[in-house]
Write an enzyme that holds these catalytic residues in place. Structure first.
Site, PDB file in Angstrom:
ATOM      1  N   ASP A 127       0.848  -1.200   0.000  1.00  0.00           N
ATOM      2  CA  ASP A 127       0.000   0.000   0.000  1.00  0.00           C
ATOM      3  C   ASP A 127       0.878   1.243   0.000  1.00  0.00           C
ATOM      4  O   ASP A 127       2.114   1.143   0.015  1.00  0.00           O
ATOM      5  CB  ASP A 127      -0.984  -0.009   1.183  1.00  0.00           C
TER       6      ASP A 127
ATOM      7  N   HIS B  82      -2.741   2.893  -4.859  1.00  0.00           N
ATOM      8  CA  HIS B  82      -2.150   2.419  -3.594  1.00  0.00           C
ATOM      9  C   HIS B  82      -0.709   1.936  -3.791  1.00  0.00           C
ATOM     10  O   HIS B  82      -0.297   0.944  -3.205  1.00  0.00           O
ATOM     11  CB  HIS B  82      -3.015   1.322  -2.970  1.00  0.00           C
TER      12      HIS B  82
ATOM     13  N   ASP C  83      -8.637  -1.031  -6.164  1.00  0.00           N
ATOM     14  CA  ASP C  83      -9.524  -0.015  -5.578  1.00  0.00           C
ATOM     15  C   ASP C  83      -8.879   1.369  -5.617  1.00  0.00           C
ATOM     16  O   ASP C  83      -7.665   1.501  -5.708  1.00  0.00           O
ATOM     17  CB  ASP C  83      -9.860  -0.378  -4.122  1.00  0.00           C
ATOM     18  N   GLU C  84      -9.715   2.361  -5.562  1.00  0.00           N
ATOM     19  CA  GLU C  84      -9.330   3.749  -5.295  1.00  0.00           C
ATOM     20  C   GLU C  84      -8.091   4.203  -6.077  1.00  0.00           C
ATOM     21  O   GLU C  84      -7.057   4.506  -5.492  1.00  0.00           O
ATOM     22  CB  GLU C  84      -9.086   3.930  -3.787  1.00  0.00           C
TER      23      GLU C  84
ATOM     24  N   TYR D 213     -16.607  -4.120   7.843  1.00  0.00           N
ATOM     25  CA  TYR D 213     -15.380  -3.361   8.085  1.00  0.00           C
ATOM     26  C   TYR D 213     -15.101  -3.329   9.591  1.00  0.00           C
ATOM     27  O   TYR D 213     -15.694  -2.553  10.329  1.00  0.00           O
ATOM     28  CB  TYR D 213     -15.497  -1.953   7.462  1.00  0.00           C
ATOM     29  N   PHE D 214     -14.178  -4.186  10.001  1.00  0.00           N
ATOM     30  CA  PHE D 214     -13.918  -4.324  11.433  1.00  0.00           C
ATOM     31  C   PHE D 214     -12.986  -3.228  11.956  1.00  0.00           C
ATOM     32  O   PHE D 214     -12.627  -3.227  13.132  1.00  0.00           O
ATOM     33  CB  PHE D 214     -13.354  -5.720  11.743  1.00  0.00           C
TER      34      PHE D 214
ATOM     35  N   TRP E 146      -8.596  -2.776   8.085  1.00  0.00           N
ATOM     36  CA  TRP E 146      -7.619  -1.763   7.669  1.00  0.00           C
ATOM     37  C   TRP E 146      -7.000  -1.186   8.922  1.00  0.00           C
ATOM     38  O   TRP E 146      -7.694  -0.937   9.911  1.00  0.00           O
ATOM     39  CB  TRP E 146      -8.321  -0.675   6.841  1.00  0.00           C
TER      40      TRP E 146
HETATM   41  C1  ACM Z   1     -11.174  -0.550   0.256  1.00  0.00           C
HETATM   42  O1  ACM Z   1     -11.713  -0.450   1.379  1.00  0.00           O
HETATM   43  N1  ACM Z   1     -10.527   0.480  -0.271  1.00  0.00           N
HETATM   44  C2  ACM Z   1     -11.225  -1.785  -0.514  1.00  0.00           C
END
Ligand code: ACM
Ligand code: ZN
Length: 764
Positions: A189, A259, A322-323, A420-421, A471
């Site tokens: 990342d 990322h 992603d993103e 999403y923990f 995350w």
């Molecule tokens: C993510 O939460 N960016 C996959």
């Protein structure tokens, strides 16, 4: 005599309390048939019988589990007549199915595969009562079980904060305990590259360490401390083997083409501008991404993915996706040349640059596919044409899963609404470690249904499973990882494993104390909110009182006081709901075994409006209605953030409340509070009007006040408005509090309507 008696007692055998196994563990097995036949007695005479290296290894693991849970030593392939037999010859369509047959002579754990047998071992392990026992009675039973989903995952970001090999192995142990079979390891990342790639040594030499880390969510202050770490290929292989021995597949993720800022720090020629770039010291989404027009980028992707596939035997390889902002690509001659050369055009809501990401994704797909593996990516991969055998991980809600399945792709559900923990698990965030935001309590995780009802029966089959994501921007150490994971992992595993018709949250709560005991003897740091007391306060106008209901986990005792003193086991023992009519400070505590819950504390301040009959003309906003209008007069003043359930939220609608005082009364002042959370568009009221009536039909305006422009300085907290009334007698009071219609120009959401959060309207 006295001396004699105590000596005599010392020689009496210790009476062992009969303790009994309970197969109704978490995740709840699909079928548990207990009979009244003689039970199996698990004691140190028992041996575990297993044939072949793999089963003997599992037998050793089971012996370890039994010792940890009960203190009982059993041996493996010893001479004991009573035995636990491990086998893997169950004939079942589901390769992870298992059966446990218990009678007075034996316990047979038979899997449709070694993995199935291992899940059966987990059920036996969790069924044992924790403690120091000489024997455990295992009721005669037939347990037949199999998972609902083939993909049962948990994701772990080791980039935002690094976690060492032992910690990763403990994470894997946590997954095994909950019958998961997939570990999604997020290895690269912007803030750090974590896996050795021999062809690109600077990825670990330079890109694995950032110079410092931002403090809080936004740039402004940094900690000044370098943070880094990485896994050598040998360490990664050791972790893969450790996971495989627990029947867990490790899916590596190399997140591309966004990322990638850490990698760009090491190899700046892979970016559009050529750098220099830093290993990012902030959180969020950076514009610095791989240059899609640069051929070296393609070679880099190919080389890295090939080395990753050399290390990881996983059938599935995650390429992220992603993103990925397109800011640089829009300006970059190489990216623009690629768009031209490939004939890429805008389509629908996607620009040519958006679709350029599809070119990169398909390139990565071909590398992965060329080695006979299957590509996974976050749901952004749907923004281009992806082949049908790619798997979509739906994270932006469930829309990606629905679209992916409709296109014929297999999908994994991991929506940020439920999975999403890293989000808060309690509304009382003042007691929680600082987190990214959001609110996903155990119950919300539990409530998730992975198969969307919008899909056809054929499309539904494409939902292969579900996973949580962790995350770690704000997760600084491993105890905090465990705190964020458990017991949400327990709720997750029942979503993944148990048949939906067998799922029931109240029943789950009754089973969780046994799992908490397992967490306790394993030394896991877990969140204990489920063991806290939850209070329901209901104003009862006919009694002019507040009804108080407490609940907590089964097997706990609740004690309370009303005068603000510390509750103990000598305080009033809560048996059933009770009523409060006057000012009080309610404090309550629950005891489960020797474990004490957090103390619940609520202050009741009674005024003329308290516990009256109230009605709202306009509904509060959907997610902020909570217990509705009575919340405004329950005697409890909202504090903390606006999500606590103590505040009612309004948007594009006035808080228009009518209070029936029961009889005509003189009231001189009306007070109300507004909760402010400026960055979320939660700001002060714009105006208030108070009207009075004696008959509930004809109203006179008592007062009207305009509060003017909202304060920029007031970012958080509570504003109290006090409105002077006319001192006349009224039975009905109507108060209309208006939200700010349009946020001012300086606000990030300028011109949007504001939220208004109100609590406790009091009349004096
Ligand atoms: C993510 O939460 N960016 C996959
Ligand atoms: Zn470029």
């Amino acid at each position: 005599m006295k001396l004699f008696a105590s000596l005599f007692m010392a020689f009496l055998p210790v009476m062992s309390v009969a303790v009994t196994a309970d197969y109704n563990v978490i995740p709840l097995p699909n079928k548990v048939d207990v009979s009244s036949d003689s039970p199996f007695v698990l004691n140190s005479e028992v041996t575990i019988r297993a044939t072949g290296d793999e089963m003997v290894r599992n037998a050793d693991v089971l012996a370890g589990y039994i010792k940890q849970a009960t203190g009982i030593d059993v041996d493996v392939n010893g001479t004991g007549e009573k035995y636990i037999r491990l086998k893997a010859d169950l004939n079942d369509v589901n390769p992870e199915a298992y059966e446990i047959t218990v009678n007075k002579d034996s316990v047979v754990i038979n899997g449709a595969s070694a993995a199935g047998m291992f899940h059966g071992m987990q059920t036996v392990r969790k069924s044992l009562p924790a403690g120091s026992h000489t024997s455990v009675s295992m009721p005669a039973a037939e347990v037949y079980d199999f998972p609902r989903f083939e993909y049962r995952g948990a994701h772990f970001d080791v980039c935002r904060h690094f976690f060492d090999v032992e910690e990763v192995k403990t994470f894997i142990d946590m997954l095994a305990l909950h019958n998961l079979n997939t570990f999604h390891w997020h290895l690269s990342d912007d803030q750090g590259w974590r896996i050795e790639i021999k062809k690109y040594p600077l990825l670990t030499e330079l890109a694995s360490t950032r110079t410092q880390t931002v403090i809080g969510r936004l740039p402004g202050k940094w900690d000044g401390k370098p943070h880094g770490g990485f896994y050598t290929q040998e360490e990664a292989k050791d972790i893969i083997k450790y996971a495989a021995e627990r029947y867990i597949n490790v899916i590596p993720e190399i997140d591309l083409p966004g990322h990638m800022r850490a990698a760009l720090h090491a190899y700046p020629h892979l970016g559009c501008t050529g750098g220099p770039y830093d290993v990012w010291t902030e959180w969020g989404v950076t514009e610095e991404v791989l240059c899609a027009g640069n051929d070296s980028t393609l070679i880099f992707i190919k080389d890295v993915l090939n080395e990753i596939m050399d290390i990881f035997p996983s059938k599935y390889i995650n390429i992220g996706g992603d993103e990925c902002p397109k800011t640089r690509w829009k300006e970059c001659p190489k990216c623009q040349a690629r768009i031209k050369a490939e004939g890429i055009t805008a389509k629908g809501k996607f620009s040519a640059e958006d679709r350029l990401q599809g070119f990169i994704t398909r390139y990565a797909y071909n590398v992965v596919n060329g080695r006979g593996r299957t590509m996974l990516g976050w749901d952004e991969i749907l923004e281009s044409d992806i082949p049908q055998d790619a798997i979509v991980m739906s994270w932006r809600g469930t829309a990606g899963a629905i679209e992916g399945a409709r296109r014929g792709n297999r999908v994994v559900q991991t929506p940020n609404t439920h999975m999403y923990f890293d989000f808060y698990q309690s509304k009382d965030i003042q007691f929680e470690p600082f987190a990214i935001g959001g609110y996903i309590p155990v119950e919300k995780v539990y409530s998730f249904e992975p198969v969307p009802s919008e899909l056809t029966p054929e499309q539904k089959k494409l939902v292969i499973g579900c996973q949580s994501n962790l995350w770690t921007e704000y997760i600084l150490d491993f105890p905090q990882v465990q705190y964020m994971e458990m017991p949400r992992l327990a709720a997750l595993c029942e979503v993944q494993w148990t048949a939906p018709e067998k799922k029931n949250f109240e029943n789950f709560k009754n089973r969780i104390p046994a799992l908490f005991s397992v967490y306790d003897y394993l030394g896991y740091n877990y969140a204990k909110h489920l063991g806290d007391i939850s209070a329901t306060y209901t104003p009862v106008p006919s009694k002019k009182a507040l009804k108080v209901d407490f609940s907590t986990l089964k097997g706990s005792d609740i004690y309370y006081t009303l005068d603000g003193t510390e509750p103990t086991v000598n305080s009033t023992h809560y048996k059933k709901n009770f009523y409060v009519k006057n000012d009080a400070i309610i404090k309550a505590v629950a005891f489960r075994g020797g474990v004490k819950s957090r103390i619940l504390c609520d202050t009741i301040s009674v005024n003329a409006a308290s516990f009256t009959k109230v009605s709202l003309k306009n509904s509060p906003a959907e997610n902020y209605t909570f217990a509705g209008a009575p919340t405004l007069v329950d005697g409890i003043t909202g504090t903390g953030n606006y999500r606590t359930g103590r505040w009612l939220g309004f948007i594009n609608a006035d808080c228009d409340l009518t209070i029936d005082l029961g009889s005509k009364k003189t009231v001189n002042t009306l007070d109300f509070n507004v909760c402010i959370f400026q960055c979320d568009g939660v700001v002060d009221a714009s105006a208030v009007t108070v009207r009075g009536s004696v008959n509930g039909k004809d109203y006179v305006t008592i007062t009207s006040e305009d509060f003017g422009e909202i304060s920029r300085e007031k970012e958080f907290g509570t504003v109290t408005h006090s409105v002077a009334l006319d001192g006349n007698k009224y039975r009905y009071i109507n108060v209309v509090i208006s939200p700010t219609k349009s946020l001012p120009a300086w606000h990030a959401f300028a011109a949007s309507p504001a939220f208004l959060f109100i609590d406790e309207i009091s009349l004096k």
